[in-house]
Design a protein around this motif. Structure first.
Motif, PDB file in Angstrom:
ATOM      1  N   MET A 151      83.686 -59.970   2.879  1.00  0.00           N
ATOM      2  CA  MET A 151      82.478 -59.357   2.333  1.00  0.00           C
ATOM      3  C   MET A 151      81.503 -60.465   1.947  1.00  0.00           C
ATOM      4  N   LYS A 152      80.268 -60.315   2.381  1.00  0.00           N
ATOM      5  CA  LYS A 152      79.220 -61.286   2.076  1.00  0.00           C
ATOM      6  C   LYS A 152      78.010 -60.523   1.568  1.00  0.00           C
ATOM      7  N   GLU A 153      77.093 -61.248   0.932  1.00  0.00           N
ATOM      8  CA  GLU A 153      75.858 -60.614   0.478  1.00  0.00           C
ATOM      9  C   GLU A 153      75.107 -60.103   1.706  1.00  0.00           C
ATOM     10  N   GLY A 154      74.797 -58.809   1.714  1.00  0.00           N
ATOM     11  CA  GLY A 154      74.112 -58.207   2.851  1.00  0.00           C
ATOM     12  C   GLY A 154      72.606 -58.339   2.768  1.00  0.00           C
ATOM     13  N   ARG A 155      72.085 -58.262   1.555  1.00  0.00           N
ATOM     14  CA  ARG A 155      70.655 -58.426   1.357  1.00  0.00           C
ATOM     15  C   ARG A 155      70.437 -58.854  -0.086  1.00  0.00           C
ATOM     16  N   ALA A 156      69.347 -59.501  -0.307  1.00  0.00           N
ATOM     17  CA  ALA A 156      69.039 -59.971  -1.648  1.00  0.00           C
ATOM     18  C   ALA A 156      68.518 -58.817  -2.505  1.00  0.00           C
ATOM     19  N   ALA A 157      68.660 -58.965  -3.809  1.00  0.00           N
ATOM     20  CA  ALA A 157      68.079 -57.986  -4.727  1.00  0.00           C
ATOM     21  C   ALA A 157      66.573 -57.963  -4.500  1.00  0.00           C
ATOM     22  N   SER A 158      65.983 -56.831  -4.709  1.00  0.00           N
ATOM     23  CA  SER A 158      64.559 -56.697  -4.452  1.00  0.00           C
ATOM     24  C   SER A 158      63.983 -55.625  -5.354  1.00  0.00           C
ATOM     25  N   HIS A 159      62.697 -55.363  -5.193  1.00  0.00           N
ATOM     26  CA  HIS A 159      62.060 -54.260  -5.903  1.00  0.00           C
ATOM     27  C   HIS A 159      60.912 -53.757  -5.045  1.00  0.00           C
ATOM     28  N   SER A 160      60.411 -52.588  -5.361  1.00  0.00           N
ATOM     29  CA  SER A 160      59.316 -52.026  -4.582  1.00  0.00           C
ATOM     30  C   SER A 160      58.311 -51.369  -5.511  1.00  0.00           C
ATOM     31  N   VAL A 161      57.103 -51.220  -5.032  1.00  0.00           N
ATOM     32  CA  VAL A 161      56.053 -50.545  -5.774  1.00  0.00           C
ATOM     33  C   VAL A 161      55.802 -49.207  -5.104  1.00  0.00           C
TER      34      VAL A 161
END
Length: 175
Positions: free
Chosen positions: A131-141
């Motif tokens: 298991m590896k990081e699939g995507r970085a944490a993010s945010h949206s508007v």
């Protein structure tokens, strides 16, 4: 939009917009990175975006990073599949892409580099995958109805001038 302009004027409009977009994109990268860190540090998952008047124009919502399985050792993965499901290994000893996807999907659903043997109902660790990081944490508007238009009007009217870091535009001969 630019029908009444000369060719040099059209070129100038395009260059100006492309230049402004580049400046805004460069600025946005830093702002998003800073905002993401601020949201994570404060443990905020959702935040209202409001004008100084208190009128809500949108919201910012965080999304957590997710783990995804990834084949890290092709040979070990192939050996695993060869033992577990020999018909799914092709003669050249490459796992059929559809079967690899099936296993990766199952591992993703389980949240671990393991699968359940359908015959014996045992949990089996999959060699050659982790298991590896699939995507970085993010945010949206997201915007309230007409929120973007209201925010743009407030920006143009100078209601946000007191906020450091916002791009400033002047019109006509304003300095």
């Amino acid at each position: 939009m630019t029908n009444n302009l000369t060719v040099p004027e059209k070129a100038l409009v395009e260059a100006l917009i492309v230049g402004l977009k580049k400046r805004l994109d460069d600025n946005l990268k830093g702002v998003r990175t800073d905002m993401q860190q601020t949201l994570e540090d404060a443990g905020i998952e959702r935040l209202s975006v409001k004008l100084p008047s208190g009128l809500k124009v949108g919201s910012i919502t965080t999304s957590a990073p997710g783990k995804k399985p990834e084949i890290t050792d092709e040979a070990a993965f192939t050996r695993f599949v060869e033992e577990f499901a020999p018909t799914e290994v092709m003669t050249i000893k490459v796992v059929r892409p559809s079967y690899a996807k099936k296993l990766l999907d199952e591992m993703e659903a389980r949240g671990a580099a393991e699968i359940v043997d359908p015959e014996h109902h045992e949990i089996i660790e999959v060699d050659g995958a982790e298991m590896k990081e699939g995507r970085a944490a993010s945010h949206s508007v997201t915007w309230e109805k007409e929120g973007l238009d209201i925010l743009a009007a407030a920006w143009r009217a100078g209601e946000l001038d007191h906020i450091d870091g916002l791009p400033q535009l002047t019109s006509g001969g304003a300095q």
